[in-house]
Design a protein around this motif. Sequence first.
Motif, PDB file in Angstrom:
ATOM      1  N   GLU A   1     -68.677  17.019 -22.068  1.00  0.00           N
ATOM      2  CA  GLU A   1     -69.744  17.677 -22.804  1.00  0.00           C
ATOM      3  C   GLU A   1     -71.039  17.722 -21.999  1.00  0.00           C
ATOM      4  N   PHE A   2     -71.856  18.684 -22.337  1.00  0.00           N
ATOM      5  CA  PHE A   2     -73.148  18.876 -21.686  1.00  0.00           C
ATOM      6  C   PHE A   2     -74.119  17.777 -22.076  1.00  0.00           C
TER       7      PHE A   2
ATOM      8  N   SER B   1     -74.459  24.838 -11.378  1.00  0.00           N
ATOM      9  CA  SER B   1     -74.093  25.945 -12.249  1.00  0.00           C
ATOM     10  C   SER B   1     -74.436  27.261 -11.592  1.00  0.00           C
TER      11      SER B   1
ATOM     12  N   GLU C   1     -76.973  29.359 -22.265  1.00  0.00           N
ATOM     13  CA  GLU C   1     -75.562  29.359 -22.644  1.00  0.00           C
ATOM     14  C   GLU C   1     -74.672  28.976 -21.464  1.00  0.00           C
ATOM     15  N   THR C   2     -74.974  29.508 -20.300  1.00  0.00           N
ATOM     16  CA  THR C   2     -74.155  29.208 -19.129  1.00  0.00           C
ATOM     17  C   THR C   2     -74.429  27.810 -18.605  1.00  0.00           C
TER      18      THR C   2
ATOM     19  N   PHE D   1     -73.132  16.359 -17.060  1.00  0.00           N
ATOM     20  CA  PHE D   1     -72.175  16.376 -18.150  1.00  0.00           C
ATOM     21  C   PHE D   1     -71.610  14.964 -18.282  1.00  0.00           C
TER      22      PHE D   1
ATOM     23  N   THR E   1     -75.254  25.178 -20.110  1.00  0.00           N
ATOM     24  CA  THR E   1     -74.786  24.101 -20.973  1.00  0.00           C
ATOM     25  C   THR E   1     -73.271  24.118 -21.167  1.00  0.00           C
ATOM     26  N   SER E   2     -72.596  24.974 -20.445  1.00  0.00           N
ATOM     27  CA  SER E   2     -71.146  25.112 -20.610  1.00  0.00           C
ATOM     28  C   SER E   2     -70.397  24.609 -19.383  1.00  0.00           C
ATOM     29  N   VAL E   3     -69.284  23.918 -19.600  1.00  0.00           N
ATOM     30  CA  VAL E   3     -68.445  23.480 -18.470  1.00  0.00           C
ATOM     31  C   VAL E   3     -67.896  24.692 -17.722  1.00  0.00           C
ATOM     32  N   ASN E   4     -67.779  25.810 -18.425  1.00  0.00           N
ATOM     33  CA  ASN E   4     -67.245  27.017 -17.797  1.00  0.00           C
ATOM     34  C   ASN E   4     -68.211  27.642 -16.798  1.00  0.00           C
ATOM     35  N   GLY E   5     -69.484  27.232 -16.862  1.00  0.00           N
ATOM     36  CA  GLY E   5     -70.463  27.759 -15.926  1.00  0.00           C
ATOM     37  C   GLY E   5     -70.585  26.952 -14.652  1.00  0.00           C
TER      38      GLY E   5
END
Length: 126
Positions: free
Chosen positions: A46-47, A99, A105-106, A37, A108-112
Amino acid sequence: QVQLVESGGGVVQAGDSLRLSCVASGLTVSNVAMAWFRQGPGKEREFVAAGTRLHFTTYYADFVQGRFTIARDNAKNTLYLQMHDLKFEDTATYYCATSGGSSRETLTSVNGVNYWGKGALVTVSS
């Protein structure tokens, strides 16, 4: 204890290339999904790129446009980001991450993300 240590950042000119490394400890890179990121000045994180565990299927952000390559060296337990044709807008701190997910989806997300490195600063002068 999991540690991710990035290196390879620096100041380069537009059009130059740079390779970032992320040495992992406390985990085996082939057994986890890993990603890069970045966070530019005044911007959100961002990813950039990711690779899945085991088969290392790769994903890239649209802005990469074929200029970056994510790679993994299992013997060195190290993740890489090879960057070519760097642009001024690529200026950012680049973070290595693991991750917990397997879907695009996971990944590429900071939440993952479950572990972050401290980052490597890349500055591109125009």
